[in-house]
Design a protein around this motif. Sequence first.
Motif, PDB file in Angstrom:
ATOM      1  N   THR A  19     -19.703  13.229 -17.006  1.00 39.45           N
ATOM      2  CA  THR A  19     -20.201  13.730 -18.282  1.00 39.45           C
ATOM      3  C   THR A  19     -20.089  12.658 -19.364  1.00 39.45           C
ATOM      4  OG1 THR A  19     -19.752  16.047 -17.799  1.00 39.45           O
ATOM      5  CG2 THR A  19     -19.774  15.427 -20.104  1.00 39.45           C
ATOM      6  N   PHE A  20     -18.958  11.931 -19.331  1.00 41.70           N
ATOM      7  CA  PHE A  20     -18.758  10.848 -20.294  1.00 41.70           C
ATOM      8  C   PHE A  20     -19.836   9.773 -20.141  1.00 41.70           C
ATOM      9  CE2 PHE A  20     -16.697   6.662 -21.038  1.00 41.70           C
ATOM     10  CZ  PHE A  20     -16.516   6.759 -22.404  1.00 41.70           C
ATOM     11  N   LEU A  75     -14.574  14.614 -15.293  1.00 40.58           N
ATOM     12  CA  LEU A  75     -15.178  14.496 -16.629  1.00 40.58           C
ATOM     13  C   LEU A  75     -15.886  13.164 -16.839  1.00 40.58           C
ATOM     14  CD1 LEU A  75     -12.610  16.151 -19.065  1.00 40.58           C
ATOM     15  CD2 LEU A  75     -14.869  16.974 -18.390  1.00 40.58           C
ATOM     16  N   LEU A  76     -15.556  12.162 -16.011  1.00 41.56           N
ATOM     17  CA  LEU A  76     -16.153  10.841 -16.243  1.00 41.56           C
ATOM     18  C   LEU A  76     -17.674  10.852 -16.149  1.00 41.56           C
ATOM     19  CD1 LEU A  76     -13.684   8.303 -14.612  1.00 41.56           C
ATOM     20  CD2 LEU A  76     -14.055   8.827 -17.028  1.00 41.56           C
ATOM     21  N   MET A 128      -9.392  16.311 -12.510  1.00 38.77           N
ATOM     22  CA  MET A 128     -10.279  16.780 -13.562  1.00 38.77           C
ATOM     23  C   MET A 128     -10.708  15.634 -14.475  1.00 38.77           C
ATOM     24  SD  MET A 128      -9.823  20.300 -15.545  1.00 38.77           S
ATOM     25  CE  MET A 128     -10.896  20.378 -16.981  1.00 38.77           C
ATOM     26  N   ALA A 129      -9.804  14.692 -14.693  1.00 36.39           N
ATOM     27  CA  ALA A 129     -10.157  13.522 -15.496  1.00 36.39           C
ATOM     28  C   ALA A 129     -11.337  12.795 -14.876  1.00 36.39           C
ATOM     29  CB  ALA A 129      -8.943  12.587 -15.614  1.00 36.39           C
ATOM     30  N   VAL A 130     -11.260  12.585 -13.561  1.00 32.59           N
ATOM     31  CA  VAL A 130     -12.355  11.895 -12.878  1.00 32.59           C
ATOM     32  C   VAL A 130     -13.633  12.726 -12.966  1.00 32.59           C
ATOM     33  CG1 VAL A 130     -13.187  11.082 -10.642  1.00 32.59           C
ATOM     34  CG2 VAL A 130     -10.834  10.611 -11.357  1.00 32.59           C
ATOM     35  N   GLY A 163      -4.655  17.275 -12.847  1.00 30.85           N
ATOM     36  CA  GLY A 163      -5.033  16.517 -14.042  1.00 30.85           C
ATOM     37  C   GLY A 163      -5.941  15.349 -13.715  1.00 30.85           C
ATOM     38  N   PRO A 164      -5.450  14.393 -12.890  1.00 29.33           N
ATOM     39  CA  PRO A 164      -6.295  13.238 -12.567  1.00 29.33           C
ATOM     40  C   PRO A 164      -7.632  13.644 -11.951  1.00 29.33           C
ATOM     41  CG  PRO A 164      -4.032  12.859 -11.891  1.00 29.33           C
ATOM     42  CD  PRO A 164      -4.092  14.279 -12.365  1.00 29.33           C
ATOM     43  N   ILE A 178      -8.884   3.437 -16.137  1.00 30.05           N
ATOM     44  CA  ILE A 178      -8.972   4.857 -15.788  1.00 30.05           C
ATOM     45  C   ILE A 178     -10.322   5.458 -16.186  1.00 30.05           C
ATOM     46  CG2 ILE A 178      -6.455   5.158 -16.024  1.00 30.05           C
ATOM     47  CD1 ILE A 178      -7.039   6.869 -18.513  1.00 30.05           C
ATOM     48  N   PHE A 179     -11.122   4.714 -16.938  1.00 33.20           N
ATOM     49  CA  PHE A 179     -12.463   5.204 -17.279  1.00 33.20           C
ATOM     50  C   PHE A 179     -13.531   4.642 -16.343  1.00 33.20           C
ATOM     51  CE2 PHE A 179     -10.279   6.604 -20.922  1.00 33.20           C
ATOM     52  CZ  PHE A 179     -10.993   7.684 -21.384  1.00 33.20           C
ATOM     53  N   THR A 229     -18.111   5.983  -7.914  1.00 34.95           N
ATOM     54  CA  THR A 229     -18.987   7.067  -7.471  1.00 34.95           C
ATOM     55  C   THR A 229     -19.678   7.735  -8.665  1.00 34.95           C
ATOM     56  OG1 THR A 229     -17.262   7.493  -5.841  1.00 34.95           O
ATOM     57  CG2 THR A 229     -19.075   9.070  -5.944  1.00 34.95           C
ATOM     58  N   LEU A 275     -19.525  19.162 -12.233  1.00 30.15           N
ATOM     59  CA  LEU A 275     -19.415  20.392 -11.445  1.00 30.15           C
ATOM     60  C   LEU A 275     -18.905  20.090 -10.036  1.00 30.15           C
ATOM     61  CD1 LEU A 275     -22.674  22.254 -12.521  1.00 30.15           C
ATOM     62  CD2 LEU A 275     -20.342  23.091 -12.816  1.00 30.15           C
ATOM     63  N   ILE A 276     -19.410  18.984  -9.435  1.00 33.53           N
ATOM     64  CA  ILE A 276     -18.929  18.599  -8.106  1.00 33.53           C
ATOM     65  C   ILE A 276     -17.411  18.388  -8.138  1.00 33.53           C
ATOM     66  CG2 ILE A 276     -18.990  16.784  -6.353  1.00 33.53           C
ATOM     67  CD1 ILE A 276     -21.921  16.352  -6.999  1.00 33.53           C
TER      68      ILE A 276
END
Lengths: 254, 254, 254, 254, 254
Positions: free
Chosen positions: A188-189, A185-186, A181-183, A178-179, A28-29, A33, A161-162
């Motif tokens: 940024t991670f 954040l990746l 937004m999780a993607v 949820g998913p 999931i991490f 893209t 942001l995209i």
Amino acid sequence: MDIWTVIGLVVVTALILMGIMLGSPLIIFFDMTSLLIVVLGSFFILFVAFPIGRVKNTLKVVKKAFKTEPRKADELLALMRQMSTRARREGVLALEDVARTQDDEFLKRGIQMVVDGHDPEAIEDVLYAELDKIEERHKEGSKVFDYITNAAPALGMIGTLIGLVQMLQNLEDPTKIGPAMAVALLTTFYGSCIANIFSMPISEKLQNRSAEELAEKALVAQGLLSILSGESPRFLVDRLNVQLPPSERFQEAS
Amino acid sequence: MDIWTVIGLVVVTALILMGIMLGSPLIIFFDMTSLLIVVLGSFFILFVAFPIGRVKNTLKVVKKAFKTEPRKADELLALMRQMSTRARREGVLALEDVARTQDDEFLKRGIQMVVDGHDPEAIEDVLYAELDKIEERHKEGSKVFDYITNAAPALGMIGTLIGLVQMLQNLEDPTKIGPAMAVALLTTFYGSCIANIFSMPISEKLQNRSAEELAEKALVAQGLLSILSGESPRFLVDRLNVQLPPSERFQEAS
Amino acid sequence: MDIWTVIGLVVVTALILMGIMLGSPLIIFFDMTSLLIVVLGSFFILFVAFPIGRVKNTLKVVKKAFKTEPRKADELLALMRQMSTRARREGVLALEDVARTQDDEFLKRGIQMVVDGHDPEAIEDVLYAELDKIEERHKEGSKVFDYITNAAPALGMIGTLIGLVQMLQNLEDPTKIGPAMAVALLTTFYGSCIANIFSMPISEKLQNRSAEELAEKALVAQGLLSILSGESPRFLVDRLNVQLPPSERFQEAS
Amino acid sequence: MDIWTVIGLVVVTALILMGIMLGSPLIIFFDMTSLLIVVLGSFFILFVAFPIGRVKNTLKVVKKAFKTEPRKADELLALMRQMSTRARREGVLALEDVARTQDDEFLKRGIQMVVDGHDPEAIEDVLYAELDKIEERHKEGSKVFDYITNAAPALGMIGTLIGLVQMLQNLEDPTKIGPAMAVALLTTFYGSCIANIFSMPISEKLQNRSAEELAEKALVAQGLLSILSGESPRFLVDRLNVQLPPSERFQEAS
Amino acid sequence: MDIWTVIGLVVVTALILMGIMLGSPLIIFFDMTSLLIVVLGSFFILFVAFPIGRVKNTLKVVKKAFKTEPRKADELLALMRQMSTRARREGVLALEDVARTQDDEFLKRGIQMVVDGHDPEAIEDVLYAELDKIEERHKEGSKVFDYITNAAPALGMIGTLIGLVQMLQNLEDPTKIGPAMAVALLTTFYGSCIANIFSMPISEKLQNRSAEELAEKALVAQGLLSILSGESPRFLVDRLNVQLPPSERFQEAS
């Protein structure tokens, strides 16, 4: 090889992976893209920011961070002392023999200038001009990594942001928020990891290596100028010794 | 033309567009009002911050980031060496012939001052004063882009605050909250893109170009001063060579 | 008057207002309490941070950002050249006539010192000491605006925190949450606008004006020193010309 | 007393209190635990960061920000001019009488060194060494406040994180979420207020006071050196005058 | 031992713990994985950023922050004064006796150079070169802590991002969202604590200790050079005294 750089990188990466895998599958991490935007983006933006020659040089520069260059201050002082003694006894021309036995280009060129009998002030100019330029080239190397340290998190934020905009335009199905937004954040991670685990410490290491190398070359320059001005070998050793940490100082074999 | 600057800009833009289009139609990332606030705002704020002459100059300066100025250090050293030899044999007046064959204004003016027999110290003053001023003008160019790098995200945040306040005043229809916030985020997105993909790397490239140009001009200045002080052509080459990376050094044809 | 500063301020403000009015009535962006905290707060904190004299000076300094001071480098060089020729022909005492026809205090005082026959080194000291002090006073002016650039958003955030805490203590009526938070964000909005549309660009303009004024005064100082050291008028022109951008250089009428 | 510092602090604090009290009772902005963490924390962390002597000095240093030290540049120039005239007429030994009538230790010690007939260069060394050290001690004072400016918001954020974690672990009762988060934000609020209303402006004021004091002492030093080198009283006045803003310059009573 | 450093650390830690325990059991702020990522991560990243020798040195350097090195400026001035008197009466060779009674290596080496009759300028070079190098080594020590101050919060944010992504991928059970996010925030909390309570103040203390040590050594160096140039003992005291705060100055026993 500087095994400690490798150990550091491996341990910190392992800690991050452990942090992930204790809570969820690693998969999931992973988002292709996001990865392309941050990794390729941070690389290709270098083409805009730097002359192509310096981008090409980056790989060569990275290697430097993994190489050990043992400081040989001790040996170096012994050599300078011996050169000083010899120059006093046999004249500076005798140093030409020493030059032949040495590998270091900077030292050899310096001895050559001394032997050629140039003006001491001009020699000093040339030696320090070279030191300045070496420092400048080293800085050019670490600046590329400093740039990545800024660009990777910024591209990460653009990617997030995209993702956020797309998610917010599409809130009908709450289970997808949820998913999505999780993607988002990746990126940024990824950006944070590249900046903090790769480019920032590598830049710091390169700067430290550079300082070590320059300190060593400065000892050579000062030693040569001391010989040139006819100072006693003992004073030459004093002069150079004070620039070393007490534990690395040259001890006169008495 | 520096094709690499173009490639970098195209690839990074393509990555962003790809990141968008894999998840949604491109159109949701377009909002005319947001675009005007960030793009026009970042441009017109320059009128407040800089004298109008420098704003007008911006376009000319951007072009510089796309131009290749191949370093001709090698050639330059050959020329300086030849000038040095000639000045020693025929006197400095002979350099006037050299000046006629050269395009570079800085070099020609330098030779002229040498030929005119001015005081060496005054010549040194003038040459380095010009270098300082060139550096200053280059910095003026990149500072405009540094200003945009700060102003664009700030205007983006102002735009986002406007959108947030409007959305929060108007929460009755929950289906509109998402899209409203999406639009609000667009100004931040535009601001980040302008800063990180355009103005920051362009500023960095301009600074790097400036450093290259100044390094080259510094070689000319030092070469002229070396000739003026009557140093041997070989020492002149040494003096200049140490300032180049080992791979670009001038090799005496022997 | 520097019309461009006004145009920049008007256009950027208009863009913000347009951004607001396309989405909501302007009135929801007006909150007296928030305005007082940010605007009065940013002003009165200056009383703590700066000596009162400098706060009082602020208004006078702002005006400077709106004034055009056309660079008269060209004219100035013609004048210096003429002074140099005259000093060579008639002696430096003849410069006293020139001083009488000039307005610029710096130039007049400089000529006076030359005419009084003081030690050239002492004159150089005094001229450059004045330049240093002028630069220092200019910096004092722009530092007040730099302080506002930091303080306004900080006070904005303090105001927003106040609003958030009050809203969170009072969540019973969900219809009030949105508007309460909207008002809370206004202080941040005001702070951002003051910093990014007013104080930051004004500070930058002041610094640029300062650089222009100092560059001009430096030309005067160098011209006087050149005259004092008896350099030829032509070399004086060379000396000063290299410090101007190529397009502004003085062309000898020949 | 510098009444303006007090006015500034009072007005800004009043604005914040007004902002609070127009929306809620003041009491909800008071939380003893949060206050202890931020206020005591910001104070005790100074014990770790600075030698105890400098922490103890802090109170004394704060007082300085509230004291007016009227610039007496005008008077000072009159005094230096008179000393210069007297030294020329009666010799430097006559300055001993002047020293007796003055309070300023720096001036008295300077005159003493001149009277003692030390080497002018050594006197210059000593005077400027003292100026450097005074500046250093002033900086030590303002650095403590700069440290608070960083530490207070950081401790505020730590406190807010504590509150957030506790609230998130305890989401069962939704009515408590708001107030819990409100309290969590208070540490950030306290930290921001301490940094932006207290330590940052005080540090800035201290730096400005320091600059004023040093500028005055530099006038004394330069005046003494001018007397020592036998310059005319009129040139001494020129030398010092150019370092003052035009409005404060000494006018020869003629 | 510098008891104040310990007191500061203990009090601030106690304040944080109190802040936690007044609101919840301490245990909810403990998460082994988060702790490992931030603490081990901040440590092992040092292996990448710094040469291994400096990482190993870190522990030794920390100890320095807890050691009191009482400034003995007063005593030192008395000693220098006595050396100056003796050197004037009996010649510099007599200083060799003094060297024997002293512990400080820097002072002893300095005296030895004076006694050996080296060129004063060369002695000055060597003394200041050593001061520069000591400062450099001190900076190397505090830079490791500055690095931690940046890296710990960054690793904290990476940990928080991991937690957020995992939580967002797993929103089915709403009762788990709060605790999951609480745990995610812990890495940020740990990172902030390490940076603000440990590494930042320790780095500041090390820099302050370094400044004190260097100021003392600078007094020794200047005293020796004053003796070497044959200045009177009284002027030597003046020279050194002005560099001390008024309260620590050496009073001639008269």
